[in-house]
Design an enzyme around this catalytic site. Structure first.
Site, PDB file in Angstrom:
ATOM      1  N   GLU A 196       0.834  -1.214   0.000  1.00 34.73           N
ATOM      2  CA  GLU A 196       0.000   0.000   0.000  1.00 34.73           C
ATOM      3  C   GLU A 196       0.862   1.256   0.000  1.00 34.73           C
ATOM      4  O   GLU A 196       0.731   2.128   0.867  1.00 34.73           O
ATOM      5  CB  GLU A 196      -0.984  -0.024   1.170  1.00 34.73           C
ATOM      6  CG  GLU A 196      -2.012  -1.141   1.036  1.00 34.73           C
ATOM      7  CD  GLU A 196      -3.149  -1.084   2.051  1.00 34.73           C
ATOM      8  OE1 GLU A 196      -3.152  -0.187   2.924  1.00 34.73           O
ATOM      9  OE2 GLU A 196      -4.048  -1.938   1.962  1.00 34.73           O
ATOM     10  N   GLU A 314      -5.019  -8.597  -0.860  1.00 34.27           N
ATOM     11  CA  GLU A 314      -5.859  -8.324   0.315  1.00 34.27           C
ATOM     12  C   GLU A 314      -7.295  -8.202  -0.152  1.00 34.27           C
ATOM     13  O   GLU A 314      -7.608  -7.342  -0.981  1.00 34.27           O
ATOM     14  CB  GLU A 314      -5.423  -7.053   1.059  1.00 34.27           C
ATOM     15  CG  GLU A 314      -4.097  -7.184   1.801  1.00 34.27           C
ATOM     16  CD  GLU A 314      -3.782  -5.985   2.688  1.00 34.27           C
ATOM     17  OE1 GLU A 314      -4.739  -5.323   3.164  1.00 34.27           O
ATOM     18  OE2 GLU A 314      -2.587  -5.709   2.901  1.00 34.27           O
TER      19      GLU A 314
END
Length: 510
Positions: A196, A314
């Site tokens: 991220e 994810e």
């Protein structure tokens, strides 16, 4: 009057027949020699240093009275081996970009502590480190997927980590590994280059991250699957920038993350939810179809041969934490809603197996949409666990493309596709068809033509319950378990199936 009455009856019968025809969804299985293999790594999992995922979940220490192997819970290992998990992602998540791997090697009493700033502000004592994780992966017979620290780490640090885990010859890092008790390298194949990067991994712009990725991977040896920190949900510009700015030969995979969250400020209850919340959650979950399709289209512009993997590392449901638990530990229960969410999402991944070749449910134990929950010595398997086990038959099987027009699940004037389907044929010739009914109230009828597959015998397994909110608890651990499914008929090569509301089914045909 009698004539008009008869006409009215005939009209009503015709209407009933038309309605009955519309009630049944016709699913066509296509024989396509060019169909892709469903990569087993789509069924991957995720273990972050977050809440009770590692400590108390996977790891209890070798002095614990809970049966363990070198500190890793034996019951968790047994359950995950039965699930055939193909890979396990670690150490994060957001934690990855604060983690310095050399803090987690050597004598445990000499390891420095850090504060886990992302998840609860608790002290991390680094007692579970590289050796513990990679040796655990060997116990699990699964591939490790390591997320490297780009946000607060360095090129040298990641390069050293790769050498420590993989190098067979003599070098400073392989010597250090041997000094710490491991002679042979683990040969870690999957490496995430940060996590991220657009957020907790450094708040980078895509152009800047692309440059960082190029720099970091320059100092990593060939032969690894290097996975770029990818987009958040529908940030297609991020994906486009990476494909445009990074030489394709440097990319093994590009990640995306997507959680079924209706409102990040008020996510809703994990158990005591309404149908309204269920519908909204499923609406967010089913967006995965659009996300995978559009990110794949961006990738196709630069990688027409589909050599680069789309990695959804994810995904899952994210709700408000259980009452009276640490909000930073992300502990939530797991209901039939999660089972439906998992089944529908896995069908999407299967059907896009030409590009989606890896995915990681978030997370494995005690965090978010976990497959296992623990409470000291107790352990339970969640509805999501059972779905993942039912779907494990698709791992490395050849996709059978499906086509159908789904009926609609309508609530408060909005509609979603009610039926989700994927199918495959394994190396032993067994055909597996997985079906999900998203509808919270109505059963759906499906007809599948299997006459061209030479099938004689069909059996089925179903996961369902009386209420959407039902779940397995430590007091009632087996409230929801898979059972034999008999709700179908094979009529001359046509399977007629009645799928109960909010249920997941897998059929096996031979």
């Amino acid at each position: 009057m009698k004539k008009s009455f008869l006409i009215a009856i005939l009209f009503a019968i015709c209407n009933q027949l038309t309605f009955a025809q519309k009630e049944t969804t016709i699913v066509t299985l296509k024989t396509d020699q060019k169909a892709p293999i469903i990569n087993k790594h789509i069924y991957g999992h995720f273990a972050e240093h977050l809440g009770r995922s590692i400590y108390g979940g996977f790891f209890v220490g070798d002095t614990s009275k809970i049966p363990n192997t070198n500190g890793v819970r034996n019951d968790v290992v047994k359950a995950l081996k039965e699930l055939k998990i193909p890979n396990l992602r670690w150490p994060g998540g957001c934690f990855a970009d604060t983690y310095h791997w050399k803090d987690g090697i050597g004598p445990k009493e000499n390891r420095p502590t850090i504060v886990n700033q992302w998840w609860g502000g608790v002290t991390e004592d680094n007692s579970f480190g590289t050796h513990d994780f990679l040796n655990m992966c060997e116990l699990l017979e699964t591939e490790p997927y390591i997320s490297g620290n780009v946000g607060s780490g360095s090129v040298q640090e990641l390069s050293d980590w790769v050498q420590y885990t993989n190098f067979t010859g003599k070098s400073p890092m392989s010597d250090l590994r041997k000094q710490n008790g491991r002679t042979e390298p683990w040969k870690v194949k999957f490496w995430g280059i940060g996590n991220e990067a657009w957020g907790c991994g450094g708040n980078m712009k895509p152009e800047y991250y692309a440059g960082e990725y190029r720099k970091y991977t320059t100092f990593m040896p060939d032969g690894l699957t290097r996975i770029a920190s990818g987009a958040s949900s529908d940030d297609y510009k991020w994906t486009e920038t990476l494909l445009k700015d990074i030489p394709l030969k440097m990319l093994g995979g590009v990640a995306i993350h997507h959680y079924a969250v209706i409102d990040w400020n008020k996510k809703g209850a994990d158990v005591d939810f309404t149908e309204d919340l269920y519908f909204k959650t499923m609406k967010e979950a089913l967006k995965m179809e659009e996300l995978v399709t559009k990110h794949s289209a961006v990738m196709d512009k630069y990688d027409a041969d589909k050599k680069i993997d789309l990695v959804v590392d994810e995904w899952g449901g994210w709700y408000d934490v259980q009452k009276d638990t640490n909000p930073g530990f992300l502990y939530q229960q797991n209901t039939m809603r999660d089972a439906v969410l998992a089944g529908a999402t896995l069908n999407i991944f299967n059907n896009h197996a030409d590009r989606v070749r890896m995915a990681n449910l978030a997370q494995c134990v005690n965090v978010l949409q976990a497959v296992i929950l623990t409470d000291k010595a107790k352990m339970i398997l969640t509805p999501t666990y059972h779905v993942m086990k039912m779907y494990s038959v698709h791992q490395d099987a050849k996709l059978i493309p499906v086509s159908f027009n789904s009926p609609l699940y309508t609530f408060n004037g909005e509609s979603l596709p009610a039926v989700s389907v994927s199918a495959s044929k394994d190396k032993n010739g067994l055909v597996h068809i997985s079906l999900v009914n998203v509808d919270a109230k109505n059963k759906n009828k499906v007809e599948i033509d299997i006459s061209n597959l030479g099938i004689k015998n069909v059996s089925g397994t179903i996961l369902t319950s009386s209420k959407l909110q039902d779940h397995n608890s430590f007091d009632v651990p087996n409230k929801i378990v898979p059972v034999a499914f008999k709700g179908f008929e094979n009529k001359k090569g046509k399977l007629e199936i009645a799928i109960p509301p909010f249920s997941v089914i897998t059929l096996e045909a031979k």
